[in-house]
Design a protein around this motif. Structure first.
Motif, PDB file in Angstrom:
ATOM      1  N   GLY A 188     120.781   4.399  71.188  1.00 36.82           N
ATOM      2  CA  GLY A 188     119.316   4.243  71.139  1.00 36.82           C
ATOM      3  C   GLY A 188     118.724   5.024  69.978  1.00 36.82           C
ATOM      4  O   GLY A 188     118.021   4.475  69.131  1.00 36.82           O
ATOM      5  N   ARG A 189     119.043   6.332  69.938  1.00 34.41           N
ATOM      6  CA  ARG A 189     118.461   7.169  68.872  1.00 34.41           C
ATOM      7  C   ARG A 189     118.975   6.769  67.487  1.00 34.41           C
ATOM      8  O   ARG A 189     118.262   6.851  66.505  1.00 34.41           O
ATOM      9  N   MET A 190     120.258   6.295  67.416  1.00 38.11           N
ATOM     10  CA  MET A 190     120.804   5.870  66.125  1.00 38.11           C
ATOM     11  C   MET A 190     120.125   4.589  65.623  1.00 38.11           C
ATOM     12  O   MET A 190     119.831   4.450  64.442  1.00 38.11           O
ATOM     13  N   GLY A 191     119.896   3.658  66.533  1.00 36.79           N
ATOM     14  CA  GLY A 191     119.243   2.390  66.152  1.00 36.79           C
ATOM     15  C   GLY A 191     117.854   2.633  65.588  1.00 36.79           C
ATOM     16  O   GLY A 191     117.465   2.061  64.563  1.00 36.79           O
ATOM     17  N   ARG A 192     117.099   3.523  66.253  1.00 34.07           N
ATOM     18  CA  ARG A 192     115.741   3.833  65.792  1.00 34.07           C
ATOM     19  C   ARG A 192     115.779   4.583  64.459  1.00 34.07           C
ATOM     20  O   ARG A 192     114.993   4.307  63.556  1.00 34.07           O
ATOM     21  N   LEU A 193     116.713   5.516  64.336  1.00 37.00           N
ATOM     22  CA  LEU A 193     116.867   6.293  63.097  1.00 37.00           C
ATOM     23  C   LEU A 193     117.210   5.364  61.927  1.00 37.00           C
ATOM     24  O   LEU A 193     116.644   5.484  60.837  1.00 37.00           O
ATOM     25  N   TRP A 194     118.135   4.427  62.157  1.00 41.40           N
ATOM     26  CA  TRP A 194     118.602   3.575  61.053  1.00 41.40           C
ATOM     27  C   TRP A 194     117.529   2.600  60.612  1.00 41.40           C
ATOM     28  O   TRP A 194     117.417   2.277  59.431  1.00 41.40           O
ATOM     29  N   GLN A 195     116.704   2.142  61.552  1.00 38.99           N
ATOM     30  CA  GLN A 195     115.598   1.264  61.138  1.00 38.99           C
ATOM     31  C   GLN A 195     114.657   2.034  60.204  1.00 38.99           C
ATOM     32  O   GLN A 195     114.207   1.509  59.183  1.00 38.99           O
ATOM     33  N   THR A 196     114.381   3.298  60.551  1.00 41.13           N
ATOM     34  CA  THR A 196     113.546   4.146  59.686  1.00 41.13           C
ATOM     35  C   THR A 196     114.162   4.252  58.298  1.00 41.13           C
ATOM     36  O   THR A 196     113.492   4.094  57.281  1.00 41.13           O
ATOM     37  N   LEU A 197     115.464   4.503  58.253  1.00 47.42           N
ATOM     38  CA  LEU A 197     116.170   4.675  56.979  1.00 47.42           C
ATOM     39  C   LEU A 197     116.112   3.399  56.135  1.00 47.42           C
ATOM     40  O   LEU A 197     115.885   3.451  54.919  1.00 47.42           O
ATOM     41  N   ILE A 198     116.302   2.253  56.780  1.00 48.29           N
ATOM     42  CA  ILE A 198     116.253   0.962  56.070  1.00 48.29           C
ATOM     43  C   ILE A 198     114.873   0.792  55.420  1.00 48.29           C
ATOM     44  O   ILE A 198     114.755   0.441  54.249  1.00 48.29           O
ATOM     45  N   LEU A 199     113.813   1.092  56.191  1.00 47.84           N
ATOM     46  CA  LEU A 199     112.443   0.900  55.693  1.00 47.84           C
ATOM     47  C   LEU A 199     112.085   1.904  54.593  1.00 47.84           C
ATOM     48  O   LEU A 199     111.341   1.583  53.668  1.00 47.84           O
ATOM     49  N   MET A 200     112.622   3.117  54.708  1.00 45.84           N
ATOM     50  CA  MET A 200     112.336   4.172  53.719  1.00 45.84           C
ATOM     51  C   MET A 200     112.698   3.776  52.301  1.00 45.84           C
ATOM     52  O   MET A 200     112.084   4.221  51.342  1.00 45.84           O
ATOM     53  N   GLN A 201     113.744   2.961  52.138  1.00 45.31           N
ATOM     54  CA  GLN A 201     114.206   2.607  50.788  1.00 45.31           C
ATOM     55  C   GLN A 201     113.114   1.908  49.985  1.00 45.31           C
ATOM     56  O   GLN A 201     112.979   2.111  48.805  1.00 45.31           O
ATOM     57  N   GLN A 202     112.317   1.098  50.686  1.00 43.39           N
ATOM     58  CA  GLN A 202     111.249   0.366  49.994  1.00 43.39           C
ATOM     59  C   GLN A 202     109.889   1.031  50.188  1.00 43.39           C
ATOM     60  O   GLN A 202     109.025   0.942  49.324  1.00 43.39           O
ATOM     61  N   TYR A 203     109.730   1.699  51.327  1.00 41.63           N
ATOM     62  CA  TYR A 203     108.427   2.302  51.657  1.00 41.63           C
ATOM     63  C   TYR A 203     108.631   3.762  52.081  1.00 41.63           C
ATOM     64  O   TYR A 203     108.872   4.030  53.264  1.00 41.63           O
ATOM     65  N   PRO A 204     108.517   4.718  51.141  1.00 41.77           N
ATOM     66  CA  PRO A 204     108.815   6.127  51.450  1.00 41.77           C
ATOM     67  C   PRO A 204     108.028   6.692  52.642  1.00 41.77           C
ATOM     68  O   PRO A 204     108.499   7.600  53.307  1.00 41.77           O
ATOM     69  N   VAL A 205     106.850   6.121  52.934  1.00 40.04           N
ATOM     70  CA  VAL A 205     106.018   6.661  54.018  1.00 40.04           C
ATOM     71  C   VAL A 205     106.752   6.650  55.365  1.00 40.04           C
ATOM     72  O   VAL A 205     106.475   7.472  56.240  1.00 40.04           O
ATOM     73  N   PHE A 206     107.732   5.738  55.530  1.00 35.19           N
ATOM     74  CA  PHE A 206     108.409   5.641  56.832  1.00 35.19           C
ATOM     75  C   PHE A 206     109.209   6.893  57.183  1.00 35.19           C
ATOM     76  O   PHE A 206     109.483   7.135  58.357  1.00 35.19           O
ATOM     77  N   GLU A 207     109.548   7.702  56.174  1.00 34.56           N
ATOM     78  CA  GLU A 207     110.251   8.948  56.478  1.00 34.56           C
ATOM     79  C   GLU A 207     109.371   9.868  57.330  1.00 34.56           C
ATOM     80  O   GLU A 207     109.861  10.679  58.106  1.00 34.56           O
ATOM     81  N   PHE A 208     108.055   9.720  57.181  1.00 43.28           N
ATOM     82  CA  PHE A 208     107.137  10.658  57.848  1.00 43.28           C
ATOM     83  C   PHE A 208     106.201   9.962  58.831  1.00 43.28           C
ATOM     84  O   PHE A 208     105.179  10.490  59.218  1.00 43.28           O
ATOM     85  N   LEU A 209     106.557   8.741  59.216  1.00 39.39           N
ATOM     86  CA  LEU A 209     105.701   7.980  60.127  1.00 39.39           C
ATOM     87  C   LEU A 209     106.267   8.066  61.544  1.00 39.39           C
ATOM     88  O   LEU A 209     107.395   7.637  61.770  1.00 39.39           O
ATOM     89  N   PRO A 210     105.522   8.621  62.504  1.00 38.44           N
ATOM     90  CA  PRO A 210     106.100   8.796  63.847  1.00 38.44           C
ATOM     91  C   PRO A 210     106.104   7.507  64.680  1.00 38.44           C
ATOM     92  O   PRO A 210     105.443   7.403  65.704  1.00 38.44           O
ATOM     93  N   VAL A 211     106.856   6.509  64.209  1.00 38.95           N
ATOM     94  CA  VAL A 211     106.991   5.235  64.931  1.00 38.95           C
ATOM     95  C   VAL A 211     107.551   5.500  66.328  1.00 38.95           C
ATOM     96  O   VAL A 211     107.162   4.873  67.316  1.00 38.95           O
TER      97      VAL A 211
END
Length: 325
Positions: A188-211
């Motif tokens: 669960g935690r890995m799936g959520r973490l990896w989605q954040t990482l995927i999005l960060m590559q194009q949109y840096p804000v996702f590193e700091f967005l509390p989704v």
């Protein structure tokens, strides 16, 4: 579900298209207001929120205050397992920039850090068969252990080569990851973490967005759409849910942050954009259209005095470069 070398099944619905358009508009606003790298204090606060929410979904009892204390190397009285989970999560989030989202080996490395001291096979794809039990019934029977490696390779192949927009692919990856259930624990935690990482590559804000904190608030619905996607045989319901969550978290960021930039803020933001390249005052102004030429000159003069920038040339030929030494 993924069949070998095939694209994961899902439909692009009107709702998905509308959400992608709305998210793209919000990301434009985030860029225009220079919120793609929020102020340090907000970044720290959001990181704590993310860790607390993601782990609470998995049954961790630590509060944001306790996580803050652990971040500051203070002692916390709580179950040892909960403390280890938080310490591991802090380590992973600190290293996020080092992981390549398109690389299965990096995913295994991240899992090894996240689950160190919690399970025996941290960082290793499972070879055993597993089922997810809720109460007295089996909620989800994951693919057999012998298929896991092949399914994960296919999933990464989809992520790297498919033409769909990244926002959609990140949601598909998240769902398929949970479906495959590639590790014995921590999926669960890995799936959520990896989605954040995927999005960060194009949109840096996702590193700091509390989704994660919005997923936590809608936890039952999160599990419901995972289950609904399982039953329907495609990830469409899950994509719609996750895109809605992403949109809400961007709206919340824009609502709470009316950001006034200091000269230091502008210089730091520009450093991320320009890197090692030479630039002129005109280039700098291109990025901060709401400031005057005089303000730009003051910013650059301040940065030169602080030895953050190296200045060469004179008058119209003046060029600047960040001092990375």
């Amino acid at each position: 579900m993924i069949l070998s070398q095939m694209k994961p099944p899902y439909q692009i619905t009107d709702k998905i298209l509308k959400l992608v358009v709305s998210i793209s508009e919000k990301l434009g606003e985030v860029k225009a207001t220079h919120l793609y790298k929020p102020p340090t204090e907000l970044r720290k606060k959001n990181r704590i929120k993310t860790i607390q929410s993601s782990l609470e979904i998995e049954g961790n009892t630590l509060t944001e205050e306790q996580i803050t204390a652990l971040l500051n190397d203070k002692r916390v009285i709580a179950p040892q397992k909960d403390i280890v989970e938080v310490q591991n999560a802090i380590k992973v989030y600190e290293q996020l920039q080092n992981f390549n989202p398109n690389n299965l080996t990096d995913l295994e490395k991240a899992h090894a850090i996240l689950m160190q001291g919690l399970i025996e096979d941290a960082g290793k794809l499972r070879i055993k068969n597993v089922g997810i039990v809720k109460g007295s019934k089996v909620e989800h029977l994951a693919p057999t252990g012998s298929l896991v490696k092949g399914l994960m390779n296919d999933l990464f192949s989809y992520l790297k080569t498919d033409e769909d927009v990244l926002l959609i692919k990140s949601c598909v990856f998240h769902y398929e990851f949970e479906f495959i259930h590639p590790f014995l624990d921590g999926n669960g935690r890995m799936g959520r973490l990896w989605q954040t990482l995927i999005l960060m590559q194009q949109y840096p804000v996702f590193e700091f967005l509390p989704v994660e904190s919005l997923i936590k608030k809608n936890q039952q619905e999160y599990y419901n759409v995972l289950s609904l996607s399982d039953k329907s045989g495609h990830s469409t319901p899950f994509i719609e849910f996750m895109l809605d969550i992403i949109l809400q978290s961007l709206e919340s960021l824009l609502k709470t942050q009316n950001r006034t930039l200091t000269p230091q803020d502008r210089i730091e933001l520009y450093k991320d954009i320009i890197g090692n390249n030479h630039f002129s005052r005109k280039d700098y102004l291109q990025n901060f259209k709401d400031i005057s030429q005089a303000t730009a000159s003051r910013d650059l003069k301040w940065a030169v005095e602080q030895e953050i920038l190296i200045k060469t040339g004179d008058k119209r030929l003046t060029k600047y470069q960040f001092n990375f030494t």
